[in-house]
Write an enzyme that holds these catalytic residues in place. Structure first.
Site, PDB file in Angstrom:
ATOM      1  N   HIS A 236       0.820  -1.226   0.000  1.00 54.01           N
ATOM      2  CA  HIS A 236       0.000   0.000   0.000  1.00 54.01           C
ATOM      3  C   HIS A 236       0.850   1.270   0.000  1.00 54.01           C
ATOM      4  O   HIS A 236       0.457   2.283   0.595  1.00 54.01           O
ATOM      5  CB  HIS A 236      -0.974   0.032   1.185  1.00 54.01           C
ATOM      6  CG  HIS A 236      -1.738  -1.233   1.397  1.00 54.01           C
ATOM      7  ND1 HIS A 236      -2.954  -1.492   0.793  1.00 54.01           N
ATOM      8  CD2 HIS A 236      -1.431  -2.345   2.112  1.00 54.01           C
ATOM      9  CE1 HIS A 236      -3.376  -2.696   1.147  1.00 54.01           C
ATOM     10  NE2 HIS A 236      -2.471  -3.239   1.943  1.00 54.01           N
TER      11      HIS A 236
ATOM     12  N   SER B 267      15.766  20.093 -16.621  1.00 52.75           N
ATOM     13  CA  SER B 267      14.617  20.974 -16.783  1.00 52.75           C
ATOM     14  C   SER B 267      15.081  22.271 -17.441  1.00 52.75           C
ATOM     15  O   SER B 267      16.176  22.762 -17.165  1.00 52.75           O
ATOM     16  CB  SER B 267      14.019  21.272 -15.399  1.00 52.75           C
ATOM     17  OG  SER B 267      13.270  22.477 -15.452  1.00 52.75           O
TER      18      SER B 267
ATOM     19  N   LYS C 118      17.284  20.001 -11.585  1.00 50.96           N
ATOM     20  CA  LYS C 118      16.551  18.779 -11.895  1.00 50.96           C
ATOM     21  C   LYS C 118      17.340  17.777 -12.725  1.00 50.96           C
ATOM     22  O   LYS C 118      18.073  18.147 -13.641  1.00 50.96           O
ATOM     23  CB  LYS C 118      15.281  19.137 -12.684  1.00 50.96           C
ATOM     24  CG  LYS C 118      14.217  19.802 -11.855  1.00 50.96           C
ATOM     25  CD  LYS C 118      13.608  18.832 -10.864  1.00 50.96           C
ATOM     26  CE  LYS C 118      12.155  19.184 -10.628  1.00 50.96           C
ATOM     27  NZ  LYS C 118      11.258  18.240 -11.190  1.00 50.96           N
TER      28      LYS C 118
ATOM     29  N   GLU D 142       9.547   7.434 -17.136  1.00 50.28           N
ATOM     30  CA  GLU D 142       8.186   7.946 -17.336  1.00 50.28           C
ATOM     31  C   GLU D 142       7.670   7.596 -18.723  1.00 50.28           C
ATOM     32  O   GLU D 142       6.484   7.272 -18.907  1.00 50.28           O
ATOM     33  CB  GLU D 142       8.162   9.456 -17.110  1.00 50.28           C
ATOM     34  CG  GLU D 142       8.353   9.806 -15.643  1.00 50.28           C
ATOM     35  CD  GLU D 142       8.674  11.279 -15.414  1.00 50.28           C
ATOM     36  OE1 GLU D 142       8.368  11.775 -14.336  1.00 50.28           O
ATOM     37  OE2 GLU D 142       9.246  11.922 -16.307  1.00 50.28           O
TER      38      GLU D 142
END
Ligand code: ARG
Length: 457
Positions: A155, A276, A282, A289
């Site tokens: 979970h 980024s 970043k 992704e």
């Protein structure tokens, strides 16, 4: 060149001509189509339908088409209907009217599915190789992290200590099964449709078995009408791709989190991240992704095929031309995702100290503590309840669980109280899970080796 039209007065409508063409995408099957044409021509020669000299000329012609394909990228630029028309037209440029004999008794209905089956076999082999490479990479990383303890989650909440190797094995095993599924599916793909005609079979005395051998198929299709209408082999292949992609997405999902500054368990290889344009700090996990995101298209490819097929009557219908792009897209996406994922996994840097610190959160040992109490004779439900109260007490008082346990268990269960150092050591907690398939480092090493062994049955 059009392959039909003897009974036509009008030329095709220009808009419809473009709409109808599959060559913009089925050109990808040109090698398969040429190979199948060669096998057909040889089969015609063997049964005496065309003379040996014509077979030789046609074979030479097909070889020349292959050579020209190799030499000139623009050779494929031709305004033809489909890949079958392309090969026939290019062959006729080389051998003249004899090119038409390469189609003696052959229907595009059987050609298109033959070429797609040949493609599917190659795709399966490439996917199987990609899976084997990724599994091997996961196993290598897993072996090096077999005793690198980290939290295991249920979970999305830290649950019990496991190791990085145990986590890697979990992902490796899914991919091992994917590879086996592809190999199973390959048996059903490896069937030659040629000789099925448009739907009713060929009237020539062809040796289909010899043709199958020639083209590298293991069997011949047993029912001509089925052979031209069947696309379940494509559904199966795309379904395997979807399953692979789903496994990759789940692996990606884990790594996106594990590599985040909040977890800090691993560092992604820089070459698989992007920066980024605004935020200089970043390093984004774009590769992961995209693997996760591209799962949507493979799932859609599967649905596309299933919906395409559901309402079709027996026989070839032009609807079936829509099968190929779904297959190509699913295969390309899964193959590419496997390669990217392999690069990411191979380049992972493990932060054992961070993982260990996270695995050392004492509440992760609560279940182990309850089991230890029960093994000393306390009924498990009571032990579970008791440890629950210890956890609550620790949280409320701001003391550690181990501290509270040592005070409360001193009289309740002195045997357990004496072993708290071991029970609260995450590595010891992991080592206790020593059954087959468990998280103990030795069990993990065995599991990882077994995964590797399944790649070479
Ligand atoms: N381009 C067609 C396809 O991809 C080839 C078969 C065409 N057959 C026909 N009878 N129109 O399915």
């Amino acid at each position: 060149m059009k392959l039909w039209g003897g009974n036509y007065d009008a030329a095709p409508d220009a808009v419809f001509w473009e709409f109808n063409r599959s060559f913009p995408f089925d050109r990808r099957l040109v090698r398969e189509e040429i190979a199948a044409s060669g096998a057909w021509v040889r089969a015609l020669g063997r049964c005496g339908a065309i003379p040996a000299a014509d077979v030789a000329t046609l074979e030479r012609g097909l070889a020349e088409v292959v050579a020209k394909l190799r030499a000139d990228p623009n050779y494929l630029e031709l305004d033809v209907e489909d890949v079958h028309s392309f090969v026939e037209e290019r062959l006729s440029e080389v051998v003249g009217e004899l090119a038409g004999q390469a189609h003696l008794g052959r229907s595009r209905n059987e050609q298109t599915v033959t070429a797609l089956r040949l493609f599917a076999k190659g795709a399966i082999d490439a996917l199987a190789r990609g899976l084997a490479t990724l599994v091997t990479t996961l196993v290598q990383q897993g072996q090096s992290g077999a005793d690198a303890v980290m939290p295991g989650y249920t979970h999305t909440r830290a649950a019990e200590p496991i190791s990085f190797g145990f986590w890697a094995a979990a992902h490796a095993w899914g991919l091992v099964r994917d590879r086996e599924r592809l190999r199973d599916a390959r048996v059903r793909v490896d069937v030659l449709p040629l000789g099925s005609g448009a739907l009713a079979g060929a009237s020539l005395p062809l040796d289909r078995e010899a043709m199958a051998k020639d083209l590298g198929f293991a069997a011949v299709s047993p029912a001509a009408l089925d052979a031209v209408m069947d696309r379940d082999f494509a559904v199966e292949l795309v379904s395997c791709c979807a399953q692979v992609q789903t496994h990759l997405a789940r692996l990606a999902e884990d790594l996106i989190h594990f590599a985040s500054p909040e977890y800090g368990f691993v560092t992604l290889p820089e070459a698989f991240t992007t920066g980024s344009s605004l935020m200089p700090q970043k390093k984004n996990p774009d590769a992961l992704e995209l693997v996760r995101g591209k799962t949507a298209r493979v799932d859609a490819d599967l649905l596309r095929l299933l919906v395409l097929l559901k309402g079709l009557p027996a026989g070839y219908q032009k609807d079936l031309q829509e099968d190929k792009e779904a297959v190509f897209d699913a295969v390309d996406t899964a193959t590419g995702s496997l390669a990217v994922m392999t690069g990411v996994v191979a380049g992972l840097g493990l932060h054992r100290d961070v993982m260990r610190a996270a695995a050392g959160q004492q509440e992760l040992m609560a279940a182990g503590l309850a089991v230890a109490l029960a093994r000393e004779g306390m009924p498990f439900r009571k032990a579970h309840q008791l440890v629950g109260t210890l956890v609550a007490e620790a949280q409320q008082s701001g003391r550690s669980l181990k501290q509270v346990a040592s005070e409360r268990l001193a009289t309740l269960s002195p045997g357990v109280a004496a072993r708290l150092d071991v029970l609260f050591d995450p590595l010891q907690a992991v080592k206790a899970k020593s059954l087959v398939g468990g998280a103990a480092p030795d069990a993990v090493r065995v599991s990882l080796e077994a995964a590797l062994a399944r790649l070479h049955p």
